[in-house]
Design an enzyme around this catalytic site. Structure first.
Site, short mmCIF file in Angstrom:
data_model
loop_
_atom_site.label_atom_id
_atom_site.label_comp_id
_atom_site.label_asym_id
_atom_site.label_seq_id
_atom_site.Cartn_x
_atom_site.Cartn_y
_atom_site.Cartn_z
CB CYS A 60 -0.90 -0.01 1.24
SG CYS A 60 -1.85 1.50 1.41
NE ARG A 126 -12.91 0.10 0.14
CZ ARG A 126 -13.73 -0.66 -0.58
NH1 ARG A 126 -14.97 -0.28 -0.80
NH2 ARG A 126 -13.29 -1.79 -1.09
CB ALA A 127 -11.25 -2.54 7.42
CB THR A 128 -8.05 1.81 4.61
OG1 THR A 128 -8.34 2.80 5.61
CG2 THR A 128 -9.14 1.85 3.55
CB VAL A 129 -3.26 -0.60 5.99
CG1 VAL A 129 -3.62 -1.78 6.87
CG2 VAL A 129 -3.12 -1.02 4.54
CE1 TYR A 191 -5.07 2.00 -5.36
CE2 TYR A 191 -3.43 3.73 -5.50
CZ TYR A 191 -3.83 2.51 -5.02
OH TYR A 191 -3.00 1.78 -4.22
N1 LIG Z 1 -6.81 7.88 2.96
C1 LIG Z 1 -6.18 6.70 3.31
C2 LIG Z 1 -6.24 5.68 2.17
C3 LIG Z 1 -5.74 4.35 2.60
C4 LIG Z 1 -6.11 3.25 1.60
O1 LIG Z 1 -6.91 3.46 0.66
N2 LIG Z 1 -5.53 2.05 1.78
C5 LIG Z 1 -5.86 0.91 0.93
C6 LIG Z 1 -4.64 0.10 0.59
S1 LIG Z 1 -3.52 0.89 -0.50
C7 LIG Z 1 -6.76 -0.05 1.67
O2 LIG Z 1 -6.51 -0.37 2.81
N3 LIG Z 1 -7.79 -0.55 0.99
C8 LIG Z 1 -8.68 -1.55 1.53
C9 LIG Z 1 -10.09 -1.35 1.04
O3 LIG Z 1 -10.31 -0.37 0.35
O4 LIG Z 1 -10.94 -2.15 1.40
C10 LIG Z 1 -4.75 7.05 3.67
O5 LIG Z 1 -4.05 7.73 2.90
O6 LIG Z 1 -4.33 6.68 4.76
#
Ligand SMILES: N[C@@H](CCC(=O)N[C@@H](CS)C(=O)NCC(=O)O)C(=O)O
Length: 320
Positions: A60, A126-129, A191
């Site tokens: 990521c 969404r559960a993001t990193v 993206y």
């Molecule tokens: N705004 C966030 C965006 C984070 C993000 O989109 N992470 C993606 C991975 S690159 C993610 O975890 N996606 C999982 C999903 O969308 O379900 C940041 O910059 O911290």
């Protein structure tokens, strides 16, 4: 994604889109900072083990921003890290034994979404990193990488080891302007190209990406860094996209007018940054390829391309 705290298996990597098929990124939900009295306790060595923990994935770009800043500022002993596996599963990001990932999370969880529901049992999104986790309060403090960069640089200044300032006050307007210039067109531009669901939306985003890269190519013919004469957070924010471009975006996201390797100045800049351990050591080409090419909506067979071979791979042969 989570809906009212319940994980929905049928997740869609396209996130949201408008009527013309344009990709819209969700905004981050947890936006707190580390209070100064807590920073003072950290500086005084009051915590036997780090109170704050970063959950990241090497795939990521947003998460990798925070890892690079942590290394550049020398915050390793104050901020511990767990790394998810590169492939998004039916339950989102998970821990496991993919080489370079952390087999088990720091908390007794298997999936990142569990950190979200522990913080807010009714969370929808969404559960993001990345996730910056407060181990004492057992909750997410912040899940926005742009904030985490500033927390590390500004709020944790008393803990820095090397006297580097990634967003110096006198350069802030230029840094913010550069960040804004590359966010839509480059960082998120790739993206928007890859996740477009109409020809028009794809071509619009594709054109913006390459206009921006052409502009950056002229910039780096004249300047060593994104802003001024020193490394700043803007370099981190550009690097994470450039280093993924030829190995993932060019093929998977169809940003294929040119590769970064076809831009001499951008290539030289990328190689200069790769010579800095904080940039090189937080970049895992194997995770990037495995992760992006596991996005089923874009690559149903799951085949990970064997190439490309790029000149700058020489900087970290042992990872490939
Ligand atoms: N705004 C966030 C965006 C984070 C993000 O989109 N992470 C993606 C991975 S690159 C993610 O975890 N996606 C999982 C999903 O969308 O379900 C940041 O910059 O911290």
């Amino acid at each position: 994604m989570l809906v009212n705290g319940v994980w929905e298996k049928k997740w869609d990597p396209v996130q949201k889109q408008d009527k013309q098929g344009r990709f819209i990124r969700q905004s981050s939900a947890f936006r707190e900072t580390i209070p100064s009295d807590v920073v003072n306790l950290m500086a005084a060595g009051e915590y036997a083990t780090p109170r704050f923990h970063l959950y990241v994935g090497y795939i990521c770009p947003w998460a990798t921003r925070t890892l690079i800043a942590r290394s550049l500022l020398g915050l390793e002993q104050h901020i511990s890290v767990s790394v998810v596996e590169p492939q998004l599963t039916d339950e989102g990001w998970q821990f496991g034994d993919y080489p370079g990932s952390t087999p088990e999370a720091d908390e007794p969880v298997k999936f990142i979404h569990q950190l979200y529901t522990q913080t807010d049992p009714a969370y929808t999104g969404r559960a993001t990193v990345p996730v910056l986790w407060d181990k004492q309060e057992q909750r997410i403090l912040n899940n926005e990488s742009a904030d985490i960069l500033r927390i590390f640089n500004n709020d944790l200044k008393p803990l820095h080891q090397f006297g580097i300032d990634l967003s110096p006050a006198d350069r802030l307007p230029e840094i913010d302007a550069f960040n804004a210039r590359i966010y839509d067109s480059v960082n998120n531009g790739v993206y928007r190209t890859g996740f477009a669901t109409s020809q028009q939306a794809y071509e619009e985003a594709y054109t913006e990406v390459f206009e921006a890269l052409d502009g950056l190519e002229s910039h780096f013919a004249r300047h060593p860094f994104a802003v001024g004469e020193h490394l700043t957070e803007s370099d981190i924010r550009l690097f994470v996209t450039l280093v993924r471009f030829d190995v993932a975006y060019y093929g998977l996201f169809k940003t294929n007018k040119k590769r970064i390797s076809d831009y001499p100045e951008l290539s030289a800049y990328l190689e200069r940054l790769l010579q800095i351990p904080a940039f090189r050591n937080n970049t895992r080409i194997d995770h990037i390829k495995a992760g992006y090419y596991s996005i089923q909506a874009l690559n149903p067979t799951g085949i990970v391309p064997a190439g490309p071979e790029l000149p700058w791979f020489k900087w970290f042969k042992e990872d490939l």
